[in-house]
Design an enzyme around this catalytic site. Structure first.
Site, PDB file in Angstrom:
ATOM      1  N   SER A  87      21.068  -1.394 -73.836  1.00  0.00           N
ATOM      2  CA  SER A  87      21.787  -2.681 -73.965  1.00  0.00           C
ATOM      3  C   SER A  87      21.628  -3.263 -75.367  1.00  0.00           C
ATOM      4  CB  SER A  87      21.269  -3.680 -72.917  1.00  0.00           C
ATOM      5  OG  SER A  87      21.387  -3.169 -71.619  1.00  0.00           O
ATOM      6  N   GLU A 290      23.194  -2.938 -69.263  1.00  0.00           N
ATOM      7  CA  GLU A 290      22.651  -2.188 -68.134  1.00  0.00           C
ATOM      8  C   GLU A 290      22.209  -3.081 -66.988  1.00  0.00           C
ATOM      9  OE1 GLU A 290      19.582  -0.064 -70.063  1.00  0.00           O
ATOM     10  OE2 GLU A 290      20.921   1.382 -71.008  1.00  0.00           O
TER      11      GLU A 290
END
Length: 336
Positions: A87, A290
């Site tokens: 991320s 994520e």
């Protein structure tokens, strides 16, 4: 009988590699026609990098989104990015792009300053122009400034940027370290309906609240949350690579045999964004890629327990598992 229940799950998620060590580089080039090239090796996985990174550069340079071209070819021709994972892209690649654009803007200010009869620190970039902050009417087009730099002064108007975190090794004495770039937070509520005769779990409603730091592109951020919610709910009720684990029997042999949620399975979804800026994030942004798929599954598990009073923590929650759990519960009640 059909019974309804609600469940909540909360999550926090780091941005970037735990313990640091990852980095991303960027180049921003200003062209004589007044547009800019953003050159990066960051991989677009569908997370929106091709959109949000040029958006940040356009904001710094006072250009429109359409005036920034994102060149994202390969690592032979583009600056290296550590990768699209953890991320990290909006945060790490965003910071590198912002630094490169800021560096290029400073060179524009230095070139334009004599013509505007003002020091560089008194200038700003807006609406495709370099202008005096206190005198917006006194301005020159960015294309003219870049042309002067290139053809008269022989100065290449280009900026470079890099962003990374040094490795943080835990202190062997006390474990002290700086493991995280930033944290994002989320809370998800799921409502389900459970048919106690068939064991079928139907997800009726999903409400998500995410702290994104700063939504660089609110529409993309919302779509990312909704996509993650569907993925998490699909894990909770449908997806199974090993239906009879550890036996490989009935394992899907192709994507066509792998059961996932379709548009007919998607419930009502509501998404709410909170913006609690990260001190070092680009414009305050955090990474949420994520984590959006993580809290929906435990929220479904909690909702099923709220509906029928049994815990089924081995996902997916299939009709067979529901009926067996209800049968066990009934037997325990009868046995006293």
């Amino acid at each position: 009988m059909k019974k309804r229940g609600k469940g909540i799950a909360m999550a926090f998620y780091p941005t970037g590699m735990g313990g640091g060590g990852d980095f991303t580089n960027a180049i921003v080039k200003i062209k004589p026609d007044g547009t800019a090239d953003l050159i990066m090796g960051t991989v677009e996985l569908g997370q929106g990098a091709n959109t949000v990174l040029p958006q940040m550069v356009a904001e710094i340079l006072g250009l429109t989104y359409e005036q920034v071209r994102f060149i994202n070819d390969n690592t032979d021709t583009c600056p290296i990015c550590f990768g699209s994972f953890a991320s990290r892209v909006t945060y790490f690649a965003g910071n590198a792009a912002v630094e490169a654009a800021t560096s290029a803007r400073e060179k524009l200010f230095e070139i334009a300053a004599p013509d505007l009869d003002a020091p560089p620190e008194m200038l700003e970039a807006a609406d495709g122009m370099i202008r005096i902050k206190s005198r917006p009417d006194k301005a020159v087009p960015i294309g003219d400034v870049a042309t002067k730099g290139l053809y008269e002064l022989h100065q290449f108007v280009v900026g470079t940027g890099t962003f990374g975190r040094p490795r943080s090794i835990p202190d062997p004495e006390n474990g002290a370290c700086d493991p995280l770039a930033t944290l994002a937070w989320a809370s998800v509520q799921i409502e389900v309906e459970v048919d106690t005769e068939t064991g079928i779990v139907t997800i009726l409603d999903s409400k998500s609240v995410y702290d994104v730091g700063k939504a660089i592109n609110p529409a993309l951020a919302r779509q990312q949350v909704e996509g993650g919610a569907i993925m998490g709910m699909s894990w909770a009720t449908l997806e199974n690579l090993y239906p009879q684990y550890p036996s490989p029997n009935f394992q899907p042999r192709s994507l066509g045999e792998y059961m996932i949620a379709t548009t007919m399975d998607i419930p009502n979804i509501e998404t709410f964004m909170l913006e609690c800026p990260s001190p070092l994030g680009p414009f305050g942004a955090k990474g949420i890629g994520e984590m959006t798929a993580n809290p929906p599954s435990p929220a479904v598990v909690n909702a099923v327990h709220d509906a029928i009073g049994v815990w089924i923590t081995d996902i997916p929650i299939t009709p067979e598992k529901v009926l067996r759990a209800l049968e066990k519960k009934k037997k325990e009640e009868n046995d006293g």
